[in-house]
Design a protein around this motif. Structure first.
Motif, short mmCIF file in Angstrom:
data_model
loop_
_atom_site.label_atom_id
_atom_site.label_comp_id
_atom_site.label_asym_id
_atom_site.label_seq_id
_atom_site.Cartn_x
_atom_site.Cartn_y
_atom_site.Cartn_z
N SER A 1 0.85 -1.20 0.00
CA SER A 1 0.00 0.00 0.00
C SER A 1 0.87 1.24 0.00
O SER A 1 2.05 1.20 0.38
CB SER A 1 -0.93 0.01 1.22
OG SER A 1 -0.18 0.10 2.41
N MET A 2 0.28 2.34 -0.42
CA MET A 2 0.95 3.64 -0.34
C MET A 2 -0.10 4.70 -0.02
O MET A 2 -1.26 4.59 -0.43
CB MET A 2 1.67 3.96 -1.65
CG MET A 2 0.80 4.00 -2.88
SD MET A 2 1.79 4.34 -4.36
CE MET A 2 0.51 4.38 -5.64
N MET A 3 0.32 5.70 0.73
CA MET A 3 -0.58 6.78 1.16
C MET A 3 -0.27 8.02 0.35
O MET A 3 0.88 8.47 0.27
CB MET A 3 -0.38 7.06 2.65
CG MET A 3 -1.37 8.05 3.24
SD MET A 3 -3.00 7.33 3.55
CE MET A 3 -2.65 6.41 5.06
N VAL A 4 -1.28 8.59 -0.29
CA VAL A 4 -1.11 9.81 -1.07
C VAL A 4 -2.07 10.88 -0.53
O VAL A 4 -3.17 10.57 -0.07
CB VAL A 4 -1.36 9.58 -2.58
CG1 VAL A 4 -0.32 8.66 -3.16
CG2 VAL A 4 -2.75 9.05 -2.82
N LYS A 5 -1.61 12.10 -0.60
CA LYS A 5 -2.41 13.22 -0.10
C LYS A 5 -3.36 13.69 -1.19
O LYS A 5 -2.99 13.82 -2.36
CB LYS A 5 -1.49 14.35 0.35
CG LYS A 5 -2.19 15.47 1.13
CD LYS A 5 -1.18 16.54 1.54
CE LYS A 5 -0.16 15.97 2.51
NZ LYS A 5 0.77 17.04 2.99
#
Length: 555
Positions: free
Chosen positions: A500-504
């Motif tokens: 997973s990756m978190m993006v704003k």
């Protein structure tokens, strides 16, 4: 200075009393026959003046139309800061006419004042356009150039404002008073025509033309600057046929001195033995002529009519600030045409051009035939009432927009959604005692959550731990977030497992009355995406996420 003065320029009702108070007037300029338009009584010189005014108003209103959005989206100021600077600029533009009138009346005369301050005006446009070039320095340089450019523009447009109309009136002989009255009507028409065209065209230059991959503010400011150059050139072309009255002294100074002397003289003579006078301005009779005192009395009476006008104009001028910002959160798609937020201002000159002949030729005549004495004061009162109703409608629309707007995260909160790009459904769980059950739901492949979830933080920034259940696997991941932000947790395949990756996210996905979008590239190679005919986007490989791009609503 009276912009719509009908008296001959060499006549003034404010006569000096003594050489100490007012310098002696220069001799009247010689009257020379000026060429006429097609054998009429209209001097040819007014053609240059009217064209100059059209181009100058195009320049001013065109630049001002896109100014708020420039502050908001180019300089990245807040809505409140953008509104404050916009109105500070407007206030300066309407304060500098006092300076321009003083320069013209006491020193340079109208013609030279217009020429010199127009050069300042053009310089301001050049600097302002340079401040809208993304390749020229950073935000600090853009801000400095913008403030310097706007200051020069305010000095230029305000400085020539009291001179141009009056200079046009100076071109007429006294016996042609009727033609001079019609000239002022054409002059006012040119103002609204320039405003109408510019407030329609410049937002299109900003939004429909892309430069440096973004809205083209440099072009939207550059074209009005070019029109100001044309205005200056056209005005200078008529130099040899103008009637140029010399400076006659600043009337504002005489009025102020008369009022000050009346007040001070009244306080010096407070004794009960001194007989009272009919009006407080009569205490200036020892030093100033009766005609000047009578004119100042008339001025003070007229000023009472202006008491509600500052409030009216403070509200009306919001069409370029708060009303434009309101339009950015509305759908401008009319079906046959997409109305840009900054094009909302085009309605003002458009309706002026329609309603003035409609009221003068139809409505007022019908009211008169009905036996109703519709005086100017009554017209003003009805207009103010209608204006109040219009502002109430705008307030109602704003309330409804705010009710439809999504909630905003508070302190120590974030909004989170999950986008599943894996080939099977994934169950996401936030580990921790407070948020454990918020995302305990399965998300199907290539789907996202139907809405954002509100997550609470213990500090301003925090690491969240997530458990991802995929087939028979449980994957644990950790991501850092900051309060008051919007995030998307993107789940992707990673061999036989997932990661997973978190993006704003952008807090507001509608800007300029358009919508914003971005792309996630799931391929193993770079891609270029075309958005319309004049915009493209490059996205790196392996789940890279592009920046947001504003696009028009529709297919």
């Amino acid at each position: 200075m009276n912009l719509f003065q009908k008296n001959e320029f060499k006549e003034t009702p404010f006569l000096p009393v003594s050489p100490e108070e007012v310098p002696p007037r220069p001799p009247s300029f010689p009257k020379k026959p000026s060429p006429k338009i097609c054998g009429s009584n209209y001097p040819l010189s007014i053609v240059f003046i009217v064209v100059n005014e059209f181009c100058e108003r195009f320049s001013y209103y065109g630049m001002k139309a896109v100014l708020t959005l420039y502050f908001l989206y180019f300089l990245h100021w807040s809505e409140d800061t953008s509104t404050s600077v916009y109105h500070a600029f407007s206030s300066l533009c309407y304060f500098t006419p006092i300076l321009g009138a003083a320069i013209a009346d006491s020193w340079l005369g109208k013609f030279k004042t217009i020429i010199y301050l127009s050069l300042v005006y053009v310089l301001g446009h050049v600097i302002k356009s340079m401040g809208a070039l993304p390749i020229l320095g950073g935000q600090m340089l853009h801000t400095v150039l913008s403030m310097v450019g706007l200051s020069l523009i305010a000095l230029g447009t305000g400085g020539i404002k009291p001179c141009v109309a009056a200079f046009g009136g100076d071109q007429f002989e006294e016996k042609h008073a009727e033609e001079r009255t019609r000239y002022f009507s054409v002059f006012y028409l040119s103002i609204n025509a320039g405003s109408l065209i510019s407030t329609f065209v410049t937002p299109m230059l900003r939004g429909d033309v892309q430069c440096f991959g973004k809205d083209c503010y440099a072009l939207a400011f550059g074209v009005p600057g070019l029109l100001m150059v044309i205005a200056l050139v056209v005005f200078a072309m008529g130099s040899k046929i103008y009637r140029k009255p010399p400076p006659e002294g600043n009337i504002v100074t005489q009025v102020v001195k008369c009022i000050w002397f009346a007040i001070s003289n009244r306080f010096k003579n407070r004794s009960a033995d001194i007989p009272k006078r009919e009006h407080w301005l009569d205490w200036a009779a020892e030093k100033y002529p009766r005609q000047l005192i009578m004119d100042v009395k008339a001025l003070t009476r007229v000023l009472f009519l202006y008491i509600p006008l500052p409030m009216f104009w403070a509200l009306l001028d919001q069409q370029g600030s708060r009303w434009t910002l309101q339009a950015t959160r509305m759908n401008g798609n009319l079906g046959f045409f997409v109305l840009q937020p900054d094009q909302m201002q085009v309605l003002n000159p458009f309706l002026v051009l329609i309603f003035i002949p409609l009221f003068d030729l139809v409505i007022y005549r019908l009211v008169s035939k009905c036996g109703i004495n519709f005086t100017s004061l009554r017209k003003m009162a009805v207009g103010m009432i209608l204006a109040c109703l219009a502002f109430a409608v705008a307030a109602t629309v704003e309330i409804k927009i705010n009710e439809m707007a999504p909630p905003q995260p508070d302190s120590q909160e974030i909004f989170l959604q999950v986008l599943n790009l894996a080939d099977n459904e994934v169950e996401v769980t936030v580990l921790g005692d407070e948020n454990n059950s918020l995302l305990a739901e399965s998300i199907k492949s290539f789907q996202k959550m139907p809405h954002y979830s509100r997550l609470h933080l213990k500090t301003k920034s925090q690491n969240f731990h997530f458990q991802l259940k995929y087939h028979n696997l449980s994957v644990y991941t950790e991501h850092s977030v900051e309060e008051k932000k919007w995030y998307t947790l993107i789940i992707r395949e990673d061999g036989k497992s997932i990661s997973s990756m978190m993006v704003k996210d952008e807090e507001n996905k509608t800007t300029n009355g358009m919508t914003t979008m971005r792309f996630v590239n799931t391929l193993h190679e770079e891609i270029n995406i075309s958005l319309g005919t004049d915009s493209s986007l490059h996205v790196e490989e392996d789940y890279s996420v592009s920046a947001y791009r504003s696009v028009r609503r529709g297919e």
